[in-house]
Write an enzyme that holds these catalytic residues in place. Structure first.
Site, mmCIF file in Angstrom:
data_model
loop_
_atom_site.group_PDB
_atom_site.id
_atom_site.type_symbol
_atom_site.label_atom_id
_atom_site.label_comp_id
_atom_site.label_asym_id
_atom_site.label_seq_id
_atom_site.Cartn_x
_atom_site.Cartn_y
_atom_site.Cartn_z
ATOM 1 N N ARG A 124 0.755 -1.194 -0.282
ATOM 2 C CA ARG A 124 0.282 -0.060 0.171
ATOM 3 C C ARG A 124 0.336 1.094 0.226
ATOM 4 N NH1 ARG A 124 -4.982 -0.079 4.167
ATOM 5 N NH2 ARG A 124 -3.438 -0.029 6.081
ATOM 6 N N ARG A 167 3.461 4.097 4.519
ATOM 7 C CA ARG A 167 3.095 3.360 5.985
ATOM 8 C C ARG A 167 4.188 3.641 7.178
ATOM 9 N NH1 ARG A 167 -3.501 3.734 7.129
ATOM 10 N NH2 ARG A 167 -2.498 2.581 8.941
HETATM 11 P P1 AMP Z 1 -6.054 3.428 10.305
HETATM 12 O O1 AMP Z 1 -5.207 3.861 9.160
HETATM 13 O O2 AMP Z 1 -7.803 3.434 10.685
HETATM 14 O O3 AMP Z 1 -5.411 1.482 9.980
HETATM 15 O O4 AMP Z 1 -5.295 3.664 12.021
HETATM 16 C C1 AMP Z 1 -4.103 3.574 11.568
HETATM 17 C C2 AMP Z 1 -4.052 3.495 13.634
HETATM 18 O O5 AMP Z 1 -4.559 4.845 14.135
HETATM 19 C C3 AMP Z 1 -4.440 2.522 14.371
HETATM 20 O O6 AMP Z 1 -3.225 1.323 14.232
HETATM 21 C C4 AMP Z 1 -4.853 2.890 15.478
HETATM 22 O O7 AMP Z 1 -3.347 3.189 15.828
HETATM 23 C C5 AMP Z 1 -5.104 4.519 14.984
HETATM 24 N N1 AMP Z 1 -6.419 4.442 15.575
HETATM 25 C C6 AMP Z 1 -7.363 4.855 14.102
HETATM 26 N N2 AMP Z 1 -8.682 4.686 14.762
HETATM 27 C C7 AMP Z 1 -8.328 3.874 15.715
HETATM 28 C C8 AMP Z 1 -9.553 4.572 16.573
HETATM 29 N N3 AMP Z 1 -10.941 4.170 16.314
HETATM 30 N N4 AMP Z 1 -9.456 3.779 17.823
HETATM 31 C C9 AMP Z 1 -8.114 3.315 18.441
HETATM 32 N N5 AMP Z 1 -7.094 3.840 17.611
HETATM 33 C C10 AMP Z 1 -7.248 4.611 16.017
#
Ligand code: AMP
Length: 221
Positions: A124, A167
């Site tokens: 990605r 990322r």
């Molecule tokens: P994502 O981009 O959705 O994969 O999120 C990346 C990171 O942000 C995750 O691995 C968490 O550390 C944090 N994160 C994003 N959304 C949440 C959530 N709703 N609750 C807790 N941590 C979150």
């Protein structure tokens, strides 16, 4: 008609890609807590530094902070006709707190095999400025074909011209921890929303060009 949608599913399943493509079609904002946290981390603030450490460890950000930020966002004017949540809620507690703040119309549970998830996530690429998602993998397993999502110009975002990055949490080690965190804390939400009669399974059978019309049909659009 107001439409408040949640995308549920493991990291890398396609929630962000689907949400960003549905947003202009349904004319409701795409809200990604992950994007919001990455923006704060990039700002270099004290909070941003803490968020960066949590995210690169594969753990979840504490519920209270996450819910507070999310609630503030969905109170904004552009959410009057609805919104698409991507990556929120991620725990039962977050879902319960969300229920106190608003009602949800549909929960789309994106399903994809774990082996493919890891392949997709390591390949990605995201725009560091606008968060738009690309993928350099060309996945063919049995009947499933997920073609690469390439930018027109290598390394440059089609939407805003920003640089594409890998990322820091999309490495094999962190991905494995994120998947464990998903199984333990987020997968119970499948049951939570099934009991409320809101859950619909989106079984990934190809790239977004194939899946977006299917999703629109599922939600009656
Ligand atoms: P994502 O981009 O959705 O994969 O999120 C990346 C990171 O942000 C995750 O691995 C968490 O550390 C944090 N994160 C994003 N959304 C949440 C959530 N709703 N609750 C807790 N941590 C979150």
């Amino acid at each position: 008609m107001i439409m408040r949608i949640i995308f549920l599913g493991p990291p890398g399943a396609g929630k962000g890609t689907y949400a960003s493509r549905l947003s202009p079609i349904l004319k409701i904002p795409h809200i990604s807590t992950g994007d919001m946290f990455r923006a704060e981390a990039a700002s270099g603030s004290e909070l941003g530094k803490k968020l960066h450490d949590i995210m690169t460890s594969g753990a979840l950000v504490p519920d209270e902070l996450t819910v507070e930020i999310l609630k503030e966002r969905i109170q904004k004017d552009d959410c009057k006709e609805g919104f698409i949540l991507d990556g929120f809620p991620r725990t039962i507690k977050q879902a319960e707190m969300l229920d106190q703040a608003t009602s949800i119309d549909v929960v789309l549970n994106v399903k994809l095999d774990q082996e493919i998830l890891i392949k997709k996530m390591t390949a990605r690429r995201v725009c560091k400025d606008c968060g738009n998602i690309y993928n350099i993998a060309d996945i063919r397993i049995g009947d499933l074909h997920m073609p690469p999502l390439l930018p027109e110009k290598e390394g440059v975002c089609d939407k805003c011209g920003g640089n594409l990055i890998h990322r820091k949490d999309d490495t094999k080690e962190v991905i494995e921890d994120r998947l464990k965190e998903y199984e333990k804390k987020t997968a119970p939400l499948i049951d939570y929303y099934t009991k409320k009669g809101l859950l619909k399974d989106v079984v990934v059978a190809g790239g977004p060009d194939m899946m977006i019309p299917r999703i629109l049909e599922m939600i009656g659009k």
